[in-house]
Design a protein around this motif. Structure first.
Motif, PDB file in Angstrom:
ATOM      1  N   VAL A   1     -25.696 -16.384  15.763  1.00  0.00           N
ATOM      2  CA  VAL A   1     -24.506 -15.534  15.398  1.00  0.00           C
ATOM      3  C   VAL A   1     -23.904 -15.042  16.674  1.00  0.00           C
ATOM      4  N   LEU A   2     -24.459 -14.781  17.868  1.00  0.00           N
ATOM      5  CA  LEU A   2     -24.036 -14.099  18.898  1.00  0.00           C
ATOM      6  C   LEU A   2     -24.761 -13.810  20.179  1.00  0.00           C
ATOM      7  N   GLY A   3     -24.339 -13.908  21.109  1.00  0.00           N
ATOM      8  CA  GLY A   3     -25.087 -13.750  22.418  1.00  0.00           C
ATOM      9  C   GLY A   3     -24.553 -12.211  23.018  1.00  0.00           C
TER      10      GLY A   3
ATOM     11  N   THR B   1     -23.604  -4.222  29.220  1.00  0.00           N
ATOM     12  CA  THR B   1     -23.711  -5.473  28.163  1.00  0.00           C
ATOM     13  C   THR B   1     -22.421  -5.845  27.454  1.00  0.00           C
ATOM     14  N   ILE B   2     -22.252  -7.264  27.159  1.00  0.00           N
ATOM     15  CA  ILE B   2     -20.960  -7.664  26.554  1.00  0.00           C
ATOM     16  C   ILE B   2     -21.395  -8.337  25.311  1.00  0.00           C
ATOM     17  N   PRO B   3     -20.946  -8.165  24.110  1.00  0.00           N
ATOM     18  CA  PRO B   3     -21.235  -9.199  23.024  1.00  0.00           C
ATOM     19  C   PRO B   3     -20.097 -10.320  23.204  1.00  0.00           C
ATOM     20  N   GLN B   4     -20.861 -11.269  23.158  1.00  0.00           N
ATOM     21  CA  GLN B   4     -20.112 -12.769  23.697  1.00  0.00           C
ATOM     22  C   GLN B   4     -20.130 -13.957  22.532  1.00  0.00           C
ATOM     23  N   ILE B   5     -18.857 -14.175  22.073  1.00  0.00           N
ATOM     24  CA  ILE B   5     -18.676 -15.336  21.319  1.00  0.00           C
ATOM     25  C   ILE B   5     -18.956 -16.572  22.198  1.00  0.00           C
ATOM     26  N   GLN B   6     -18.404 -16.324  23.321  1.00  0.00           N
ATOM     27  CA  GLN B   6     -18.427 -17.446  24.271  1.00  0.00           C
ATOM     28  C   GLN B   6     -19.926 -17.907  24.741  1.00  0.00           C
ATOM     29  N   ALA B   7     -20.779 -17.021  24.580  1.00  0.00           N
ATOM     30  CA  ALA B   7     -22.217 -17.371  24.495  1.00  0.00           C
ATOM     31  C   ALA B   7     -22.680 -18.279  23.447  1.00  0.00           C
TER      32      ALA B   7
ATOM     33  N   ARG C   1     -11.302   0.235  30.518  1.00  0.00           N
ATOM     34  CA  ARG C   1     -11.482   0.799  29.256  1.00  0.00           C
ATOM     35  C   ARG C   1     -10.562   0.626  28.075  1.00  0.00           C
ATOM     36  N   SER C   2     -11.123  -0.304  27.184  1.00  0.00           N
ATOM     37  CA  SER C   2     -10.152  -0.852  25.967  1.00  0.00           C
ATOM     38  C   SER C   2      -9.608   0.388  25.058  1.00  0.00           C
ATOM     39  N   GLU C   3      -8.617   0.004  24.677  1.00  0.00           N
ATOM     40  CA  GLU C   3      -7.740   1.134  23.781  1.00  0.00           C
ATOM     41  C   GLU C   3      -8.279   1.102  22.605  1.00  0.00           C
ATOM     42  N   ARG C   4      -7.945   2.188  22.070  1.00  0.00           N
ATOM     43  CA  ARG C   4      -8.293   2.517  20.582  1.00  0.00           C
ATOM     44  C   ARG C   4      -7.242   2.941  19.737  1.00  0.00           C
ATOM     45  N   GLU C   5      -7.129   2.382  18.500  1.00  0.00           N
ATOM     46  CA  GLU C   5      -6.033   3.047  17.606  1.00  0.00           C
ATOM     47  C   GLU C   5      -6.341   4.447  17.304  1.00  0.00           C
TER      48      GLU C   5
ATOM     49  N   LEU D   1     -21.574 -16.762  31.137  1.00  0.00           N
ATOM     50  CA  LEU D   1     -21.907 -15.505  30.777  1.00  0.00           C
ATOM     51  C   LEU D   1     -21.785 -14.535  31.638  1.00  0.00           C
ATOM     52  N   PHE D   2     -20.566 -14.331  32.561  1.00  0.00           N
ATOM     53  CA  PHE D   2     -20.154 -13.682  33.623  1.00  0.00           C
ATOM     54  C   PHE D   2     -21.524 -13.224  34.433  1.00  0.00           C
ATOM     55  N   GLU D   3     -22.236 -14.236  34.791  1.00  0.00           N
ATOM     56  CA  GLU D   3     -23.412 -14.324  35.737  1.00  0.00           C
ATOM     57  C   GLU D   3     -24.493 -13.243  35.326  1.00  0.00           C
TER      58      GLU D   3
ATOM     59  N   GLN E   1     -20.008   5.854  27.291  1.00  0.00           N
ATOM     60  CA  GLN E   1     -20.188   4.976  28.315  1.00  0.00           C
ATOM     61  C   GLN E   1     -20.151   3.417  27.967  1.00  0.00           C
ATOM     62  N   ARG E   2     -20.530   3.115  26.917  1.00  0.00           N
ATOM     63  CA  ARG E   2     -20.647   1.482  26.699  1.00  0.00           C
ATOM     64  C   ARG E   2     -19.450   1.065  26.565  1.00  0.00           C
ATOM     65  N   LYS E   3     -19.371  -0.139  27.350  1.00  0.00           N
ATOM     66  CA  LYS E   3     -18.142  -0.988  27.263  1.00  0.00           C
ATOM     67  C   LYS E   3     -18.620  -2.046  27.889  1.00  0.00           C
ATOM     68  N   SER E   4     -17.520  -3.101  27.368  1.00  0.00           N
ATOM     69  CA  SER E   4     -18.093  -4.475  27.683  1.00  0.00           C
ATOM     70  C   SER E   4     -18.022  -4.797  29.319  1.00  0.00           C
ATOM     71  N   ILE E   5     -18.963  -5.455  29.930  1.00  0.00           N
ATOM     72  CA  ILE E   5     -19.046  -5.590  31.255  1.00  0.00           C
ATOM     73  C   ILE E   5     -18.740  -7.268  31.492  1.00  0.00           C
ATOM     74  N   ARG E   6     -17.698  -7.485  32.369  1.00  0.00           N
ATOM     75  CA  ARG E   6     -17.486  -8.862  32.822  1.00  0.00           C
ATOM     76  C   ARG E   6     -17.730  -9.335  34.048  1.00  0.00           C
ATOM     77  N   ALA E   7     -18.578  -8.608  34.803  1.00  0.00           N
ATOM     78  CA  ALA E   7     -19.134  -8.937  36.141  1.00  0.00           C
ATOM     79  C   ALA E   7     -20.315  -8.313  36.519  1.00  0.00           C
TER      80      ALA E   7
ATOM     81  N   THR F   1      -3.338  -7.906  23.816  1.00  0.00           N
ATOM     82  CA  THR F   1      -3.301  -6.842  25.068  1.00  0.00           C
ATOM     83  C   THR F   1      -4.657  -6.826  25.697  1.00  0.00           C
ATOM     84  N   LEU F   2      -5.640  -6.843  25.101  1.00  0.00           N
ATOM     85  CA  LEU F   2      -6.844  -6.895  25.774  1.00  0.00           C
ATOM     86  C   LEU F   2      -6.864  -8.219  26.785  1.00  0.00           C
ATOM     87  N   GLY F   3      -6.661  -9.335  26.291  1.00  0.00           N
ATOM     88  CA  GLY F   3      -6.677 -10.458  27.238  1.00  0.00           C
ATOM     89  C   GLY F   3      -5.650 -10.264  28.075  1.00  0.00           C
TER      90      GLY F   3
HETATM   91  C1  LIG Z   1     -18.303 -10.300  17.848  1.00  0.00           C
HETATM   92  C2  LIG Z   1     -17.856  -9.866  19.316  1.00  0.00           C
HETATM   93  C3  LIG Z   1     -17.483 -11.127  20.189  1.00  0.00           C
HETATM   94  C4  LIG Z   1     -16.970 -11.059  21.298  1.00  0.00           C
HETATM   95  N1  LIG Z   1     -16.825 -12.126  22.222  1.00  0.00           N
HETATM   96  C5  LIG Z   1     -16.279 -11.967  23.406  1.00  0.00           C
HETATM   97  C6  LIG Z   1     -16.062 -13.107  24.543  1.00  0.00           C
HETATM   98  O1  LIG Z   1     -16.423 -14.059  24.146  1.00  0.00           O
HETATM   99  N2  LIG Z   1     -15.815 -12.711  25.581  1.00  0.00           N
HETATM  100  C7  LIG Z   1     -15.403 -11.480  26.094  1.00  0.00           C
HETATM  101  O2  LIG Z   1     -14.910 -11.456  27.183  1.00  0.00           O
HETATM  102  N3  LIG Z   1     -15.446 -10.442  25.075  1.00  0.00           N
HETATM  103  C8  LIG Z   1     -15.956 -10.756  24.168  1.00  0.00           C
HETATM  104  N4  LIG Z   1     -16.169  -9.676  23.188  1.00  0.00           N
HETATM  105  C9  LIG Z   1     -15.879  -8.305  23.663  1.00  0.00           C
HETATM  106  C10 LIG Z   1     -14.787  -7.513  23.059  1.00  0.00           C
HETATM  107  O3  LIG Z   1     -13.408  -8.194  23.757  1.00  0.00           O
HETATM  108  C11 LIG Z   1     -14.739  -5.982  23.259  1.00  0.00           C
HETATM  109  O4  LIG Z   1     -15.830  -5.584  22.484  1.00  0.00           O
HETATM  110  C12 LIG Z   1     -13.572  -5.326  23.186  1.00  0.00           C
HETATM  111  O5  LIG Z   1     -12.396  -5.624  23.585  1.00  0.00           O
HETATM  112  C13 LIG Z   1     -13.532  -4.095  23.085  1.00  0.00           C
HETATM  113  O6  LIG Z   1     -13.804  -3.441  24.287  1.00  0.00           O
HETATM  114  P1  LIG Z   1     -15.087  -2.564  24.668  1.00  0.00           P
HETATM  115  O7  LIG Z   1     -16.621  -3.394  24.207  1.00  0.00           O
HETATM  116  O8  LIG Z   1     -15.252  -2.615  26.152  1.00  0.00           O
HETATM  117  O9  LIG Z   1     -15.379  -1.160  24.377  1.00  0.00           O
HETATM  118  C14 LIG Z   1     -16.654  -9.482  21.789  1.00  0.00           C
HETATM  119  C15 LIG Z   1     -16.777  -8.424  21.097  1.00  0.00           C
HETATM  120  C16 LIG Z   1     -17.565  -9.021  19.932  1.00  0.00           C
HETATM  121  C17 LIG Z   1     -17.721  -7.661  18.805  1.00  0.00           C
END
Ligand SMILES: Cc1cc2nc3c(=O)[nH]c(=O)nc-3n(C[C@H](O)[C@H](O)[C@H](O)COP(=O)(O)O)c2cc1C
Length: 229
Positions: A195-197, A169-175, A213-217, A121-123, A9-15, A92-94
């Motif tokens: 390190v990270l937000g 959640t989303i791990p965010q370097i932008q943070a 749902r991002s792809e995986r190799e 921080l996507f609010e 279920q975990r995936k990066s949330i951008r809203a 591809t992700l972008g």
């Molecule tokens: C260290 C790290 C930094 C990341 N920074 C960003 C970010 O700044 N902006 C963003 O939209 N996604 C960011 N992500 C999320 C990745 O894009 C995402 O984990 C990847 O595309 C896989 O997708 P998923 O998390 O939905 O499985 C980051 C992920 C990691 C692990």
């Protein structure tokens, strides 16, 4: 929730919705996340868990920095480039994110606004900043990258546990691209490296970007097996 379900279920949330995340829930997540392994049990991670007034101050300062043309300047250096096959995966992700937001590559203005959403921080109503001690990372002329690795382990624990509470959640370097702002607002000293937000909140499932749902190799492309029949 079963671990398999949480991982799936975990995936990066951008809203995110604006709904407040209760402190008790954040505490439960953080307490258990600390069970992550680390080199020699050094537990190099420290956390700033931020919501409300301070987080809004950070959002606004980040947008201001970007508007003033300040380049991102993370404490932990970002990749200088993406050799293949990483570049293709990254692009591809972008592309997929922009497609879901209905933004064409040529539309500079909308792309700029989307970038600002990331800096805002996507609010998300809550962000966990993970930081480490500078002296453990910068050693002589070299770098000890293992505390950063350990932060990754605790970060994944946090994100999986959040899933159990219906949180996204989303791990965010932008943070963390303007660490000077974070140091000022949160009082984090120079002796610490941010390190990270991880942005946390209840997902806005009505926003198409969260359909991604991002792809995986395939496993076969990234693994070699030895000694099995
Ligand atoms: C260290 C790290 C930094 C990341 N920074 C960003 C970010 O700044 N902006 C963003 O939209 N996604 C960011 N992500 C999320 C990745 O894009 C995402 O984990 C990847 O595309 C896989 O997708 P998923 O998390 O939905 O499985 C980051 C992920 C990691 C692990």
């Amino acid at each position: 929730m079963d671990i398999v379900e949480a991982i799936n279920q975990r995936k990066s949330i951008r809203a995110f919705k604006s709904d407040h995340v209760p402190k008790e829930i954040m505490k439960e997540i953080m307490e258990l996340a600390l069970r992550a392994p680390s080199w020699g049990n050094t537990q190099p991670w420290e956390f700033a868990i931020v919501t409300g007034k301070e987080l809004e101050e950070i959002r606004q300062a980040f947008v201001k920095k970007a508007a003033e043309g300040h380049n991102p300047d993370t404490d932990i250096p970002r990749p200088r480039g993406f050799p293949q096959p990483y570049d293709t995966r990254y692009r591809t992700l972008g592309r997929k994110v922009l497609e879901l937001k209905g933004i064409s590559r040529e539309d500079k203005e909308k792309r700029g606004r989307w970038l600002l959403q990331g800096l805002r921080l996507f609010e998300a109503p809550c962000v966990i900043y993970i930081y480490i001690d500078r002296s453990f990372y910068q050693q002589g002329d070299g770098l000890n990258i293992w505390p950063v690795f350990d932060c990754g382990l605790v970060a994944e624990n946090i994100m999986l546990l959040a899933t159990r509470y219906g949180l996204g959640t989303i791990p965010q370097i932008q943070a963390v691209v303007y660490p000077d702002v974070l140091r000022k607002v949160l009082g984090i000293p120079d002796s610490k490296l941010i390190v990270l937000g991880i942005s946390v909140g209840y997902p806005d499932w009505d926003d198409p970007v969260n359909q991604l749902r991002s792809e995986r190799e395939p496993l076969d492309n990234v693994s070699t097996w030895y000694g099995f029949d």
